[in-house]
Design an enzyme around this catalytic site. Structure first.
Site, mmCIF file in Angstrom:
data_model
loop_
_atom_site.group_PDB
_atom_site.id
_atom_site.type_symbol
_atom_site.label_atom_id
_atom_site.label_comp_id
_atom_site.label_asym_id
_atom_site.label_seq_id
_atom_site.Cartn_x
_atom_site.Cartn_y
_atom_site.Cartn_z
ATOM 1 N N GLU A 156 1.015 -0.802 -0.281
ATOM 2 C CA GLU A 156 -0.014 -0.089 0.115
ATOM 3 C C GLU A 156 1.065 1.145 -0.328
ATOM 4 O O GLU A 156 0.659 2.118 -0.828
ATOM 5 C CB GLU A 156 -0.953 0.179 0.852
ATOM 6 C CG GLU A 156 -2.119 -0.836 1.540
ATOM 7 C CD GLU A 156 -2.968 -0.549 0.002
ATOM 8 O OE1 GLU A 156 -3.373 0.645 -0.051
ATOM 9 O OE2 GLU A 156 -3.478 -1.491 -1.247
ATOM 10 N N SER A 421 -55.689 -27.879 -3.782
ATOM 11 C CA SER A 421 -55.635 -28.698 -3.039
ATOM 12 C C SER A 421 -55.065 -28.776 -1.965
ATOM 13 O O SER A 421 -55.495 -29.479 -0.703
ATOM 14 C CB SER A 421 -55.873 -29.795 -3.776
ATOM 15 O OG SER A 421 -57.266 -29.648 -5.311
#
Length: 722
Positions: A156, A421
């Site tokens: 970084e 049903s």
């Protein structure tokens, strides 16, 4: 000499009159006249010696002119440069002031706002999901392993300890790399700039934000030490999976604190800084491993590790511990929505223990995927859902769809579909309540009521049959005759009492399941039947604690009063065993007693199978989000097979037990035909009375003729934005 007056920084030079003539040859006179000289004493005359003539003054003039000219040009340049510099400074200050107008108040400590985390545990205490933002222990630079610090710096910001908050060298390198590649391949932000963005700014990508970021970075470098800046960065940076800071990430991905990370694990954590979601080892272990190799290569280039250490770390076995959360995400979403109702919306971090059985959950997910990717694909059945609970309402498994990543819509709790049903057990239970018995005769023959003439699915008519046989074979004509005799309102009351909370129709078509419900409430209704007529409330949370272990909520055991005669619930259970033994659900037969009912809606848009054993109640739905037709998929086909497979998995290793209320009794077998009892008016209401034929048929005819009819609901939920 300068021609400027003292103190007049912005005054111009005194004008020099040239206009083509030569400068005056006489020296300038002082402003005040000189004092008169005293007369010299007379001296004796001496013979004058010849003197050299004085050099003519004209010879000095060019030198004076040239020197004065040079000084004038130089002064002009200095003046112009000074003025330009001042105005540039003013302009720069104005620009910086404009960029600083909406900067946050950095004189105060930044308050880090985050969502409270909800950690979800299964019934056995295993963590399987987490929501919100998770933070670990705050650790200083000196508390962390050196290889973790070095990994972050190497990938970084290698010059972190030498730059002043902005790294011109790194910025120039990033600009060059991006120019060569033709895209934004490398960033030039320092760790200090990243911290400034995380603390004070939004992720917006703009020139203004970058300038503000640099301004805040300079302030941070002036205000804090390098170690303080790095400590704040490592404890606040987002690292995927809802984690903030290296300690939370280490505990989430590796099950250990950050102080115990090895070189490879540190490289994985540092690799997350570029793209947390993409390189998270929980979701993308291969990409996380590849990124860690890049980080370790950077560490060697920076001199933080040797080639031997790099080789040893690369050859080490994978250490990433996959974060739980691949199972039960529909269930976890549902649970998270319920938490606020128990502990309030302003709760902090909480840990929620649930009723979920991870073994059953995985079995449900696997069985559903097998069905949909196999026979379901050929039958145009693209979606499904499954719910399983105990007879007291504890939800053990819940699958809300085929693929959570593709669609988070929960089809078990949110989708409203016609049950067909599968709704009939409530009609038959209402008939038992009205005085009918399983052996009561009913006509399975063509019927016409007003303009409506429902038929049977298989097109067959069996004549006079028992009510038990009518349920087992799912006779539409017989069921319509029953609801016509007992009244629609009685059926609505029974269904609502057992947990069907969705609005129910008031006409005779209710008997065939035309009112929409969701799978969870339909399964709950069946659980009430299995619980001998006492309704159950589906629950998923047993305990909630805060992050310090304090109990915020704990479920208390309780019961409910039966809403129907328990004997009638047991009678219905016996009738429902016939569905599996010789009726429409034969393909769902288990190695133990079970009761169930299938359901299919018009044009095969929905197919259901719901049933229970002594240990578990489960419901299955198959269909399509856009309400498209399936290819002759009925509740007794694919849903029944899916239900059977799941129930076999769920009961593996458990001894068979009789159904509730049927201890020692065989499954019900129709023994004959008897007249239905009609001891009360409710058993056979007069035509035209409330709930009778007149009321039911009237609204039904209106529906058939277009008056007050409701169109079919089309579901198309697609992929939500994430």
């Amino acid at each position: 000499m300068s021609n400027d007056r003292p103190g007049e920084l912005f005054a111009g030079p005194r004008p020099i009159q040239t206009r083509g003539e030569e400068p005056a040859l006489r020296p300038r006179l002082p402003k005040r006249a000189p004092k008169p000289e005293k007369p010299a004493k007379p001296e004796k005359p001496k013979a004058e010696k010849p003197r050299k003539p004085a050099p003519p003054l004209r010879k000095a003039a060019p030198k004076t002119a040239r020197s004065g000219g040079r000084r004038t040009i130089l002064g002009t340049l200095v003046y112009a440069g000074t003025v330009a510099g001042v105005w540039c400074g003013i302009a720069l200050g104005a620009v910086l002031a404009w960029f600083a107008l909406d900067l946050p108040d950095i004189s105060k400590v930044a308050q880090f706002e985050r969502r409270a985390s909800v950690t979800v545990l299964a019934a056995d205490g295993a963590e399987f999901a987490r929501f919100g933002d998770l933070h670990g222990t705050t650790l200083g630079v000196r508390d962390l392993p050196p290889h973790l610090i070095n990994a972050v710096l190497a990938i970084e910001d290698r010059r972190f300890y030498s730059h002043f908050g902005v790294d011109p060298i790194g910025l120039a390198r990033a600009l060059y790399v991006n120019w060569r590649s033709g895209r934004s391949a490398q960033g030039g932000s320092t760790i200090t700039q990243q911290l400034a963005k995380n603390l004070f700014l939004t992720p917006e990508k703009s020139l203004k934000r970058k300038i503000q970021e640099a301004m805040l970075a300079l302030w941070l470098e002036h205000r804090f030490t390098k170690d303080q800046i790095l400590t704040a960065y490592l404890n606040r940076v987002y690292l995927g999976a809802g984690t903030f800071g290296v300690d939370a990430a280490a505990r989430t991905y590796f099950g250990k604190p950050a102080t115990q990370l090895d070189l490879r694990e540190s490289a994985i954590i540092a690799g997350l800084l570029k793209a947390p979601s993409r390189y998270a080892p929980s979701s993308n272990p291969d990409e996380a491993a590849e990124r860690s190799r890049v980080v370790m290569g950077a560490m060697m280039d920076a001199g933080f590790i040797t080639a031997q250490e790099l080789e040893a770390a690369r050859n080490a076995p994978p250490s990433a511990k996959r974060k739980p959360g691949g199972d039960g995400r529909y269930f976890a979403d549902w649970v998270t929505e319920l938490v606020s109702a128990f502990v309030g919306s302003g709760h902090g971090d909480v840990v929620v223990r649930t009723t979920l059985d991870l073994k059953l959950q995985r079995a449900a997910e696997q069985r559903l995927e097998e069905t949909l990717s196999g026979p379901g694909a050929a039958a145009n059945a693209r979606q499904g859902a499954l719910v399983a609970m105990t007879t007291d309402g504890a939800v053990r498994a819940l699958v809300g769809g085929r693929d959570y990543d593709n669609s988070e819509f929960n089809r078990a709790t949110q989708a409203m579909r016609q049950p067909g049903s599968a709704f009939k057990p409530f009609v038959y239970l209402a008939a038992l309540e009205a005085g009918w018995s399983p052996d009561s005769p009913v006509e399975d023959a063509p019927v016409r009521i007003g303009g409506w003439s429902p038929g049977n699915y298989d097109g067959k008519f069996r004549g006079t049959i028992t009510m038990a046989n009518a349920l087992a074979h799912s006779s539409n004509t017989a069921t319509v005759r029953i609801i016509d005799r007992i009244g629609v309102e009685r059926v609505r009351r029974v269904a609502a009492g057992l947990g069907i909370n969705s609005p129910l129709g008031k006409d005779l078509s209710l008997a065939l399941g035309t009112s929409e419900v969701n799978l969870l409430e339909l399964t709950r209704g069946y659980a009430g039947i299995a619980n001998r007529g006492a309704p159950v409330w589906p629950y998923a949370i047993t305990e909630i604690r805060d992050r310090d272990g304090n109990v915020l909520y704990r479920r208390q055991a309780g019961g409910s009063v039966p809403v129907v005669d328990p004997a009638h619930a047991v009678q219905l259970t016996r009738m429902m065993t016939g569905v599996i033994e010789y009726g429409t659900g034969k393909s769902a037969k288990l190695d133990r007693p079970a009761a169930a009912k299938s359901g299919t809606t018009q044009d095969y848009r929905d197919a259901w199978f719901v049933g229970f054993t002594a240990d578990l109640v489960a419901g299955v739905w198959l269909g399509n989000d856009n309400n498209a037709e399936m290819k002759r998929v009925t509740g007794g086909s694919l849903p029944a097979k899916l239900w059977q497979g799941f129930m076999l998995d769920a009961h593996a290793g458990r001894p068979p037990r009789p159904l509730p209320g049927m201890e020692g009794a065989p499954a019900y077998v129709a023994s004959g035909i008897a007249e239905p009892a009609r001891a009360t008016p409710a058993a056979a209401p007069a035509r035209g009375s409330s709930g009778g034929v007149a009321g039911g048929i009237g609204s039904l005819i209106e529906s058939l003729t277009g008056k007050g009819s409701a169109p079919q609901v089309q579901y198309d939920y697609g992929n939500p934005v994430r």
